[in-house]
Design a protein around this motif. Structure first.
Motif, short mmCIF file in Angstrom:
data_model
loop_
_atom_site.label_atom_id
_atom_site.label_comp_id
_atom_site.label_asym_id
_atom_site.label_seq_id
_atom_site.Cartn_x
_atom_site.Cartn_y
_atom_site.Cartn_z
N ASN A 109 -2.16 1.27 3.40
CA ASN A 109 -2.68 1.00 2.06
C ASN A 109 -1.78 1.54 0.94
O ASN A 109 -2.24 1.75 -0.19
CB ASN A 109 -4.12 1.52 1.92
N LYS A 116 -9.47 -5.40 -3.05
CA LYS A 116 -9.32 -5.48 -1.59
C LYS A 116 -8.81 -4.14 -1.05
O LYS A 116 -8.91 -3.85 0.13
CB LYS A 116 -8.29 -6.57 -1.23
N ARG A 117 -8.23 -3.34 -1.94
CA ARG A 117 -7.59 -2.09 -1.49
C ARG A 117 -8.30 -0.81 -1.94
O ARG A 117 -7.96 0.28 -1.50
CB ARG A 117 -6.14 -2.06 -2.00
N VAL A 118 -9.26 -0.97 -2.85
CA VAL A 118 -10.00 0.21 -3.32
C VAL A 118 -11.45 -0.20 -3.62
O VAL A 118 -11.68 -1.31 -4.12
CB VAL A 118 -9.28 0.86 -4.54
N LEU A 162 -2.79 7.56 3.32
CA LEU A 162 -2.96 6.16 2.87
C LEU A 162 -1.89 5.27 3.49
O LEU A 162 -2.15 4.15 3.92
CB LEU A 162 -2.86 6.08 1.33
N LYS A 163 -0.68 5.79 3.49
CA LYS A 163 0.45 5.03 4.05
C LYS A 163 0.21 4.75 5.54
O LYS A 163 0.49 3.65 6.02
CB LYS A 163 1.74 5.85 3.85
N GLY A 204 -9.04 4.18 5.32
CA GLY A 204 -7.92 4.10 4.37
C GLY A 204 -8.22 3.35 3.10
O GLY A 204 -7.33 3.17 2.27
N ILE A 205 -9.47 2.91 2.91
CA ILE A 205 -9.85 2.27 1.63
C ILE A 205 -10.59 3.33 0.81
O ILE A 205 -11.71 3.71 1.15
CB ILE A 205 -10.79 1.04 1.85
N GLU A 239 2.14 0.42 -0.48
CA GLU A 239 3.28 -0.48 -0.24
C GLU A 239 4.61 0.26 -0.41
O GLU A 239 5.60 -0.09 0.21
CB GLU A 239 3.25 -1.64 -1.25
N VAL A 277 -3.67 4.58 -4.92
CA VAL A 277 -3.53 3.14 -4.64
C VAL A 277 -3.25 2.39 -5.95
O VAL A 277 -2.38 1.51 -6.01
CB VAL A 277 -4.79 2.59 -3.93
#
Ligand code: DON
Length: 309
Positions: free
Chosen positions: A181, A88-90, A176-177, A110-111, A183, A123
């Motif tokens: 994306n 879901k994030r990359v 990314l932040k 951002g992915i 944490e 990520v």
């Protein structure tokens, strides 16, 4: 496929003698100051097959900075840890761009396009930082189990050197932040990432580590199922399509194996069901991949007559 054992050594010897004659035009990476100190004429290769036999030449026992090769191993640990949530994030698409491209992130909200460009590896690093109380120790433990060798370690000097000039990766992590994306704190993610990239291994150790991807996820030294068949299928697919950034097509075209390069001058390639092979020569071509390493692997699949195709 049947390549005689004696043929592998003969073929490696031929690769060494043919390529020792080649005039290398590439340059040793210098944007990480420590890497610029590595002698350009180092050249080694190690092939390890599923029968547990080894074939090698040159500086195949000398440790060097694995850099982006380590991204395959951090991805394997992340996939073992969170499995499908990662995607879901990359993404899983080739980038067709340089490994440290920032513009792609803008285009993809951002992915990162895949886990092997720097943004994607950051990520993955964030996932490990979130899931382990001490991610650096967890990654080393993972490598020690994978290889059966407890001496594999971070090179603190290389990690500090990359951090000292790591402005682009700092920009990437902050970017990314800003998209939500990452944490964890940028500093914490980058500290893990610079350490992960600093892992020092030889061609022999890399070939032995990557044999798991030729063996459907089973460790050869202990017969333990370490990764699932599906995880290995996916990692090999990503190495084939994304392992060489904007030269992934060329590597597939010339070599025909899944593989991964690093700016330390190493390349690892896998022939599923047969062998893992690592080659090291520090000068890089303009796309950031080892010039002689690419040539050596092209000769390997040409001289054996076998690739995955
Ligand atoms: O983040 C970086 O720039 C390095 N630690 C790793 C880059 C790398 O190895 C790209 N590979 N060919």
């Amino acid at each position: 496929m049947k390549v005689d054992v004696t043929d592998y050594q003969k073929i490696l010897n031929q690769i060494q003698s043919e390529l020792s004659e080649v005039k290398v035009t590439g340059k040793v990476a210098s944007y990480i100051p420590e890497l610029a100190k590595v002698p350009a004429d180092r050249f080694g290769m190690h092939l390890y097959n599923l029968e547990g036999e080894s074939f090698c030449f040159g500086d195949s026992d000398a440790r060097f900075s694995t850099q982006s090769i380590s991204k395959v191993l951090s991805l394997a640990l992340a996939m073992k840890t969170i499995d499908d949530d990662l995607w879901k994030r990359v993404g899983v698409e080739p980038s067709g761009a340089k490994f440290n491209s920032l513009s792609l992130l803008e285009d993809n909200f951002g992915i990162p396009r895949n886990p092997f460009i720097n943004a994607g590896a950051l990520v993955v690093a964030d996932v490990l930082v979130s899931n382990f109380s001490n991610p650096k120790t967890a990654f080393l433990t993972f490598l020690h189990e994978l290889t059966g060798d407890d001496s594999i370690a971070y090179d603190e000097v290389v990690a500090a050197s990359e951090k000292s000039e790591g402005y682009r990766n700092f920009a990437m992590a902050n970017y990314l932040k800003s998209f939500g994306n990452l944490e964890n704190d940028v500093e914490e993610v980058l500290d893990f990432y610079f350490h992960q990239c600093s892992i020092a291994m030889s061609c022999k150790e890399l070939a032995q580590a990557f044999i798991v991807f030729a063996n459907k996820g089973k460790l050869l030294h202990s017969d333990r199922q370490f990764l699932t068949g599906q995880q290995v299928k996916r990692i090999n697919a990503l190495m084939l399509t994304c392992g060489f950034y904007d030269e992934a097509g060329e590597f597939s075209f010339e070599v025909g194996l899944p593989g991964k390069s690093g700016v330390g001058g190493g390349i690892v390639a896998v022939h599923p069901g047969h062998y893992a092979v690592a080659v090291w020569s520090p000068p890089l071509n303009p796309k950031g991949n080892s010039e002689l390493g690419m040539a050596a692997l092209e000769r390997l699949t040409t001289l054996t007559g076998y690739s995955i195709f």
